[in-house]
Design a protein around this motif. Sequence first.
Motif, PDB file in Angstrom:
ATOM      1  N   ASP A  10     -50.428  27.678  98.852  1.00  0.00           N
ATOM      2  CA  ASP A  10     -50.254  26.312  99.351  1.00  0.00           C
ATOM      3  C   ASP A  10     -48.905  25.747  98.933  1.00  0.00           C
ATOM      4  N   PHE A  11     -48.532  25.990  97.685  1.00  0.00           N
ATOM      5  CA  PHE A  11     -47.260  25.491  97.182  1.00  0.00           C
ATOM      6  C   PHE A  11     -46.090  26.142  97.914  1.00  0.00           C
ATOM      7  N   ALA A  12     -46.193  27.431  98.181  1.00  0.00           N
ATOM      8  CA  ALA A  12     -45.128  28.132  98.908  1.00  0.00           C
ATOM      9  C   ALA A  12     -44.982  27.586 100.329  1.00  0.00           C
ATOM     10  N   SER A  56     -39.156  16.620  95.234  1.00  0.00           N
ATOM     11  CA  SER A  56     -40.387  16.847  95.977  1.00  0.00           C
ATOM     12  C   SER A  56     -41.150  18.043  95.417  1.00  0.00           C
ATOM     13  N   ALA A  57     -40.431  19.098  95.106  1.00  0.00           N
ATOM     14  CA  ALA A  57     -41.075  20.285  94.533  1.00  0.00           C
ATOM     15  C   ALA A  57     -41.647  19.984  93.155  1.00  0.00           C
ATOM     16  N   MET A  58     -40.897  19.271  92.338  1.00  0.00           N
ATOM     17  CA  MET A  58     -41.380  18.918  91.000  1.00  0.00           C
ATOM     18  C   MET A  58     -42.575  17.964  91.088  1.00  0.00           C
ATOM     19  N   GLY A  59     -42.538  17.060  92.046  1.00  0.00           N
ATOM     20  CA  GLY A  59     -43.630  16.117  92.216  1.00  0.00           C
ATOM     21  C   GLY A  59     -44.908  16.764  92.710  1.00  0.00           C
ATOM     22  N   ALA A  60     -44.806  17.891  93.355  1.00  0.00           N
ATOM     23  CA  ALA A  60     -46.002  18.579  93.849  1.00  0.00           C
ATOM     24  C   ALA A  60     -46.735  19.329  92.741  1.00  0.00           C
ATOM     25  N   LEU A  61     -46.065  19.595  91.650  1.00  0.00           N
ATOM     26  CA  LEU A  61     -46.689  20.375  90.570  1.00  0.00           C
ATOM     27  C   LEU A  61     -47.927  19.722  89.959  1.00  0.00           C
ATOM     28  N   PRO A  62     -47.956  18.405  89.692  1.00  0.00           N
ATOM     29  CA  PRO A  62     -49.189  17.825  89.149  1.00  0.00           C
ATOM     30  C   PRO A  62     -50.389  17.991  90.085  1.00  0.00           C
ATOM     31  N   VAL A  63     -50.148  17.951  91.379  1.00  0.00           N
ATOM     32  CA  VAL A  63     -51.233  18.125  92.345  1.00  0.00           C
ATOM     33  C   VAL A  63     -51.740  19.562  92.309  1.00  0.00           C
ATOM     34  N   VAL A  64     -50.826  20.511  92.243  1.00  0.00           N
ATOM     35  CA  VAL A  64     -51.215  21.928  92.176  1.00  0.00           C
ATOM     36  C   VAL A  64     -52.004  22.194  90.899  1.00  0.00           C
ATOM     37  N   LEU A  65     -51.516  21.650  89.793  1.00  0.00           N
ATOM     38  CA  LEU A  65     -52.213  21.848  88.525  1.00  0.00           C
ATOM     39  C   LEU A  65     -53.576  21.171  88.521  1.00  0.00           C
ATOM     40  N   VAL A  84     -52.326  12.385  91.521  1.00  0.00           N
ATOM     41  CA  VAL A  84     -51.522  11.755  92.571  1.00  0.00           C
ATOM     42  C   VAL A  84     -50.537  10.763  91.956  1.00  0.00           C
ATOM     43  N   MET A  85     -50.988   9.986  91.002  1.00  0.00           N
ATOM     44  CA  MET A  85     -50.099   9.023  90.346  1.00  0.00           C
ATOM     45  C   MET A  85     -48.981   9.744  89.574  1.00  0.00           C
ATOM     46  N   MET A  86     -49.341  10.813  88.881  1.00  0.00           N
ATOM     47  CA  MET A  86     -48.336  11.604  88.172  1.00  0.00           C
ATOM     48  C   MET A  86     -47.332  12.211  89.146  1.00  0.00           C
ATOM     49  N   SER A  87     -47.830  12.673  90.277  1.00  0.00           N
ATOM     50  CA  SER A  87     -46.972  13.265  91.290  1.00  0.00           C
ATOM     51  C   SER A  87     -45.930  12.250  91.768  1.00  0.00           C
ATOM     52  N   MET A  88     -46.374  11.042  92.057  1.00  0.00           N
ATOM     53  CA  MET A  88     -45.441  10.006  92.512  1.00  0.00           C
ATOM     54  C   MET A  88     -44.435   9.658  91.429  1.00  0.00           C
ATOM     55  N   ALA A  89     -44.902   9.556  90.194  1.00  0.00           N
ATOM     56  CA  ALA A  89     -44.007   9.197  89.085  1.00  0.00           C
ATOM     57  C   ALA A  89     -42.977  10.296  88.826  1.00  0.00           C
ATOM     58  N   VAL A  90     -43.420  11.540  88.808  1.00  0.00           N
ATOM     59  CA  VAL A  90     -42.495  12.656  88.567  1.00  0.00           C
ATOM     60  C   VAL A  90     -41.440  12.710  89.660  1.00  0.00           C
ATOM     61  N   TYR A 121     -35.520  11.376 100.827  1.00  0.00           N
ATOM     62  CA  TYR A 121     -36.669  10.990 100.000  1.00  0.00           C
ATOM     63  C   TYR A 121     -37.803  10.484 100.886  1.00  0.00           C
ATOM     64  N   VAL A 122     -37.480   9.599 101.813  1.00  0.00           N
ATOM     65  CA  VAL A 122     -38.496   9.037 102.708  1.00  0.00           C
ATOM     66  C   VAL A 122     -39.048  10.106 103.650  1.00  0.00           C
ATOM     67  N   ALA A 123     -38.174  10.961 104.167  1.00  0.00           N
ATOM     68  CA  ALA A 123     -38.643  12.013 105.084  1.00  0.00           C
ATOM     69  C   ALA A 123     -39.571  12.992 104.374  1.00  0.00           C
ATOM     70  N   LEU A 124     -39.248  13.338 103.138  1.00  0.00           N
ATOM     71  CA  LEU A 124     -40.091  14.282 102.397  1.00  0.00           C
ATOM     72  C   LEU A 124     -41.365  13.634 101.875  1.00  0.00           C
ATOM     73  N   LEU A 125     -41.393  12.324 101.826  1.00  0.00           N
ATOM     74  CA  LEU A 125     -42.589  11.625 101.372  1.00  0.00           C
ATOM     75  C   LEU A 125     -43.786  11.944 102.280  1.00  0.00           C
ATOM     76  N   ALA A 126     -43.529  12.092 103.562  1.00  0.00           N
ATOM     77  CA  ALA A 126     -44.610  12.426 104.495  1.00  0.00           C
ATOM     78  C   ALA A 126     -45.199  13.799 104.185  1.00  0.00           C
ATOM     79  N   SER A 127     -44.339  14.793 103.974  1.00  0.00           N
ATOM     80  CA  SER A 127     -44.865  16.133 103.678  1.00  0.00           C
ATOM     81  C   SER A 127     -45.548  16.166 102.317  1.00  0.00           C
ATOM     82  N   ASP A 128     -45.041  15.412 101.364  1.00  0.00           N
ATOM     83  CA  ASP A 128     -45.680  15.343 100.044  1.00  0.00           C
ATOM     84  C   ASP A 128     -47.082  14.754 100.143  1.00  0.00           C
TER      85      ASP A 128
END
Length: 141
Positions: A10-12, A56-65, A84-90, A121-128
Motif C-alpha cells: 500500500d505504501f509503495a 507526504s511520504a513521512m506523513g504516511a508513516l504513522p498511518v502505515v504503522l 491520522v492526527m500524527m500524520s497531519m502533524a508530521v 502540498y495541497v495537491a498531495l493532500l488529496a492523495s494522502d
Amino acid sequence: MSETRSSAGDFARFLLLAGAIVIFLAGVGYVPTKRLAGSEGTLAMAAGCVISLIASAMGALPVVLARRHAGTDSQAAGRRVTAVMMSMAVRFLVVLFLGFSAALSGFFVTAPLLVWLAISYVALLASDTVFALRVLKDSDT
C-alpha cells in the motif's frame, strides 16, 4: 486479490501515486514558471515539489504503522484517530522545516519555491487523505 493487503505494498502504491502527481504538477508548471522566474525558478519549483513529496511520504508513516499495530480491541478507533492526527502533524512539520531551510539557504529563488511548495502540498493532500482512509478502513475489517 487477498483481503489483507500488505502495508508495504500500500505504501509503495501511495508513493507511486504521489510521485506521479508531483511529476504532473511539474510538467504543467514548468513553462509558466520558466517564463516568470527563469531557470532559477524552475529549480525552485522542483525543490518545492520534492519537499512536499518527502513530507507526504513521512506523513504516511504513522498511518502505515497504525495499520500494522491495529487491533480489534476497544482502543483501536482511538489509535486510528491518533494516527491520522500524527500524520497531519508530521506532514506539516516536515514541510515547515524543509521549506524554511530551503528558503533561507539562498540556493533557491524564494517566491517560486514557496508558491510550488504550497501548490504541491495541497495537491498531495488529496492523495494522502485517500491513502489514510483506505489503509485505516482496511485495518478496521
